[in-house]
Motif scaffolding. Sequence first.
Motif, mmCIF file in Angstrom:
data_model
loop_
_atom_site.group_PDB
_atom_site.id
_atom_site.type_symbol
_atom_site.label_atom_id
_atom_site.label_comp_id
_atom_site.label_asym_id
_atom_site.label_seq_id
_atom_site.Cartn_x
_atom_site.Cartn_y
_atom_site.Cartn_z
ATOM 1 N N THR A 129 0.835 -1.265 0.152
ATOM 2 C CA THR A 129 -0.128 -0.091 0.013
ATOM 3 C C THR A 129 0.933 1.319 -0.013
ATOM 4 O O THR A 129 1.471 1.576 0.791
ATOM 5 C CB THR A 129 -0.744 0.011 1.403
ATOM 6 O OG1 THR A 129 -1.611 -1.390 1.395
ATOM 7 C CG2 THR A 129 -1.849 1.122 1.150
ATOM 8 N N PRO A 130 0.694 2.075 -0.957
ATOM 9 C CA PRO A 130 1.528 3.421 -0.884
ATOM 10 C C PRO A 130 0.834 4.522 -0.344
ATOM 11 O O PRO A 130 -0.334 4.369 0.178
ATOM 12 C CB PRO A 130 1.592 3.673 -2.425
ATOM 13 C CG PRO A 130 0.387 3.000 -3.126
ATOM 14 C CD PRO A 130 -0.059 1.892 -2.129
ATOM 15 N N GLU A 131 1.656 5.538 0.058
ATOM 16 C CA GLU A 131 1.096 6.653 0.742
ATOM 17 C C GLU A 131 -0.081 7.332 -0.110
ATOM 18 O O GLU A 131 -0.995 7.951 0.755
ATOM 19 C CB GLU A 131 2.212 7.685 1.196
ATOM 20 C CG GLU A 131 3.281 7.171 2.161
ATOM 21 C CD GLU A 131 4.420 6.363 1.520
ATOM 22 O OE1 GLU A 131 5.457 5.975 2.039
ATOM 23 O OE2 GLU A 131 4.474 5.971 0.207
ATOM 24 N N ASP A 132 -0.067 7.359 -1.278
ATOM 25 C CA ASP A 132 -1.167 8.119 -1.868
ATOM 26 C C ASP A 132 -2.338 7.067 -2.264
ATOM 27 O O ASP A 132 -3.221 7.501 -3.014
ATOM 28 C CB ASP A 132 -0.650 8.656 -3.045
ATOM 29 C CG ASP A 132 -0.018 7.749 -4.291
ATOM 30 O OD1 ASP A 132 0.117 6.343 -3.843
ATOM 31 O OD2 ASP A 132 0.440 7.959 -5.305
ATOM 32 N N TYR A 133 -2.450 5.822 -1.619
ATOM 33 C CA TYR A 133 -3.673 5.270 -1.932
ATOM 34 C C TYR A 133 -5.112 5.833 -1.438
ATOM 35 O O TYR A 133 -4.760 6.622 -0.298
ATOM 36 C CB TYR A 133 -3.283 3.777 -1.195
ATOM 37 C CG TYR A 133 -4.583 2.939 -1.249
ATOM 38 C CD1 TYR A 133 -4.871 2.281 -2.358
ATOM 39 C CD2 TYR A 133 -5.653 2.909 -0.228
ATOM 40 C CE1 TYR A 133 -6.069 1.525 -2.396
ATOM 41 C CE2 TYR A 133 -6.729 2.300 -0.295
ATOM 42 C CZ TYR A 133 -6.993 1.407 -1.329
ATOM 43 O OH TYR A 133 -8.290 0.716 -1.424
#
Length: 309
Positions: A129-133
């Motif tokens: 999961t990336p920070e901009d999800y």
Amino acid sequence: MQLSGKRVLVTGGAGLVGSHLAARLCADNDVVVADDLSKGSRERVPDGATFVEADMTDPDDVAGVLTADVDCVFHFAAYTDTNYADPRKLFEENGAMTYNVLERAREVGVSNVAFTSSSTVYGEAPMPTPEDYAPLEPISIYGASKLADEGILSTYAHSHEFTVWLFRFANIVGPHQRGNVVPDFIEKLADDPHELEILGDGRQEKSYLHVDDCIEAITHVVEHGDQSMNTYNLGTRTTTSVTRIADIVADEMGLDPEYSYTGGDRGWTGDVPRMRLSIEKLSALGWSPELSSDAAVRRATRELITELT
């Protein structure tokens, strides 16, 4: 922001991450630790730090420790139990602590704040999961409280010229920890070395980060993240299942217990069964963890066995 020659306030500084951070910063900074000791331990606070027993839900206590000469606040004080018995208290008081710290900081002209959030803000998101999800849809009151805190921090970063470093943690493990799966398994096996009950089906799989790696990541981001709002995942590229944790703990204790499972795909309501954070943004900033998830669990197990048995 260079973490040298600064006056630093660590709220929740008698807890797992806060006490390790305080110890890391004491060599080159003037460190004040504020903690109400409801969960943290006075013995964890390093000798080089000034300790003040203070409740961050009390604005007067906040005012007593957050003074104009503070260069940076590491706001780590919070209820951190994802399965806390009084969810309303958890939500309201986590928010009150953060709001009190930010309002007092604005009043006295302190504009640098680092904050410990959580992977639980993502809910059951695709991995890694990336920070901009988006959208962020937490499934626990704890996750909801952290997301609410993130919102108010963002407001101060964008509307009041604060610099905020916000950390979304994986599962942090290390010495002095209590109420986590690793010390729980150690204590259970110390009581009954023949059988171990595991919540859920044992397939829950998450990223575990050793507290030493966590502290190094935090200080690296604060020293190199230069945006008004710096949001970073802190974790590992690997994961460890609950059954694998049981295997590691049993191996380190020299035991071969039978496992029993309570059933279901999660340990409790609001438990995220699988979590792995993308740490590509952190890596691009120049930092990666030393230990894999399994290695972090094994090291923490060895440290905790010494304490608990």
